[in-house]
Write a protein that holds these residues in place. Sequence first.
Motif, short mmCIF file in Angstrom:
data_model
loop_
_atom_site.label_atom_id
_atom_site.label_comp_id
_atom_site.label_asym_id
_atom_site.label_seq_id
_atom_site.Cartn_x
_atom_site.Cartn_y
_atom_site.Cartn_z
N THR A 1 0.81 -1.23 0.00
CA THR A 1 0.00 0.00 0.00
C THR A 1 0.84 1.27 0.00
N GLN A 2 2.12 1.17 0.37
CA GLN A 2 3.02 2.33 0.33
C GLN A 2 3.76 2.45 -1.00
N GLY A 3 3.47 1.54 -1.92
CA GLY A 3 4.15 1.58 -3.21
C GLY A 3 5.53 0.97 -3.18
N ASP A 4 5.79 0.07 -2.19
CA ASP A 4 7.08 -0.58 -2.06
C ASP A 4 6.98 -2.06 -2.43
N GLY A 5 8.03 -2.59 -2.99
CA GLY A 5 8.09 -4.01 -3.31
C GLY A 5 9.49 -4.39 -3.76
N ASP A 6 9.82 -5.66 -3.69
CA ASP A 6 11.14 -6.09 -4.14
C ASP A 6 11.07 -7.48 -4.74
N VAL A 7 12.12 -7.83 -5.46
CA VAL A 7 12.21 -9.13 -6.12
C VAL A 7 13.65 -9.63 -6.03
N ILE A 8 13.79 -10.93 -5.82
CA ILE A 8 15.09 -11.60 -5.87
C ILE A 8 15.04 -12.59 -7.02
N THR A 9 16.01 -12.51 -7.90
CA THR A 9 16.03 -13.35 -9.09
C THR A 9 17.34 -14.10 -9.20
N ALA A 10 17.26 -15.40 -9.48
CA ALA A 10 18.44 -16.22 -9.74
C ALA A 10 18.30 -16.79 -11.15
N THR A 11 19.30 -16.54 -11.99
CA THR A 11 19.27 -16.98 -13.39
C THR A 11 20.54 -17.78 -13.68
N LEU A 12 20.37 -19.08 -13.89
CA LEU A 12 21.49 -19.97 -14.19
C LEU A 12 21.55 -20.19 -15.69
N THR A 13 22.69 -19.84 -16.30
CA THR A 13 22.81 -19.86 -17.76
C THR A 13 24.07 -20.58 -18.19
N GLY A 14 23.94 -21.42 -19.21
CA GLY A 14 25.09 -22.04 -19.85
C GLY A 14 25.34 -21.41 -21.21
N ASN A 15 26.60 -21.32 -21.61
CA ASN A 15 26.97 -20.83 -22.94
C ASN A 15 27.76 -21.90 -23.66
N TYR A 16 27.17 -22.45 -24.73
CA TYR A 16 27.85 -23.48 -25.52
C TYR A 16 28.08 -22.94 -26.92
N THR A 17 29.33 -22.87 -27.33
CA THR A 17 29.71 -22.24 -28.58
C THR A 17 30.01 -23.28 -29.66
N ILE A 18 29.37 -23.11 -30.82
CA ILE A 18 29.62 -23.95 -31.99
C ILE A 18 29.98 -23.00 -33.13
N GLY A 19 31.26 -22.74 -33.31
CA GLY A 19 31.67 -21.76 -34.30
C GLY A 19 31.14 -20.38 -33.94
N GLU A 20 30.36 -19.79 -34.85
CA GLU A 20 29.79 -18.46 -34.61
C GLU A 20 28.43 -18.53 -33.92
#
Length: 369
Positions: free
Chosen positions: A311-330
């Motif tokens: 009601t005071q216009g406050d809020g928060d978020v916690i985010t966890a993002t697990l990402t892999g990067n696999y390269t095949i040429g370009e």
Amino acid sequence: MKTKTTTFLKKVALFTLILLSSKVISQEEKPKSTLDKLLSKINLSGSIDGYYRYNLEAPNDNSVAPKTSFANDNGFALGMANTVLEYEGEKVGFVADLVFGSRGEDAVFNSDDSAQIINQLFVYWNVTKSIKLTFGNFNTFIGYEVISPTGNFNYSTSYMFSYGPFSHTGLKADIAISEKWSAMLAVMNPSDYTDNNPFDTYIAGAQIGYTLDNGSAFLNFRYGNEGEPGEVGPTFQVDLTTGWDLTQDFYLGVNTTYVATEPQESGDASGFYGVALYPQYKTSEKFAIGIRGEYFSVYNGGLTDVIGLDTQGDGDVITATLTGNYTIGELTLKPELRIDTTSEDSFLDNDREAVKSLSSFVLGAIYKF
């Protein structure tokens, strides 16, 4: 009045013309004129990307997604085609950075129809070895992440990136103070108003940078009225972006930001702040894995329709993002698991009940040329 189909066909035609022109230029071994010599010095680069996105234990009908930029559609979806033309002379040069597709349209959301394919368009002048002037439309100097998916480790983007500015139009001066220290000063249109200035107000930007062989740190500022005079007060932002190779295979990036907009009359300032860590580990020449952990908080209704607020216009978020990067040429494949948890109900589950958490899977595919 232009139809969406006509606009789309024009964009496709322009993109095709650029590619065909670049092919002709690359096949010309012996330029025969001054124009040919100029065109032979223009470098063509860019990327093409798309993705697949699926919510875990939430509807997959495009009604539920994190309220961050890009990669928010369900199923197989398009990113963008990005074409960058660059000319780098001894003293002067230019960049024409064009975007086609949903990611590109979201990035230039404040542009009029005629400019909806322009991500960056600027000229520069190396006045001296230490001073460079840039005039035109350029991507923001604020924040850790960027618009092009080739410049980010994670495929989805953070809240701080999504609600900081994307781009600016104005004049900036980059100053090399020493081999390690740099500075930047700028005067610009209100943020993301890249093809014109509808408010007759301007913002100031500044940056202090420190760079070593194994990393860098940049302290960024912006200040000014970002909207209609008399409707909103000035906005102030301070942002720290840094990243370091702690070992040959382990990298750590950090971004923290604070934004405050003053009320037009009496009252408290509103805005948001956050911090994100980007640890990444390279397991081989072809594969790396990393996680983005972000805390993001809105105060006094500084943002709406992003996360649930009290009601005071406050809020928060916690985010966890697990990402892999696999390269095949370009080509780079980016499988990603993301969990967003908010202080107030912000999402829906499969029963259409309001919940505080959303888990989703994304597979991004990016080809860089």
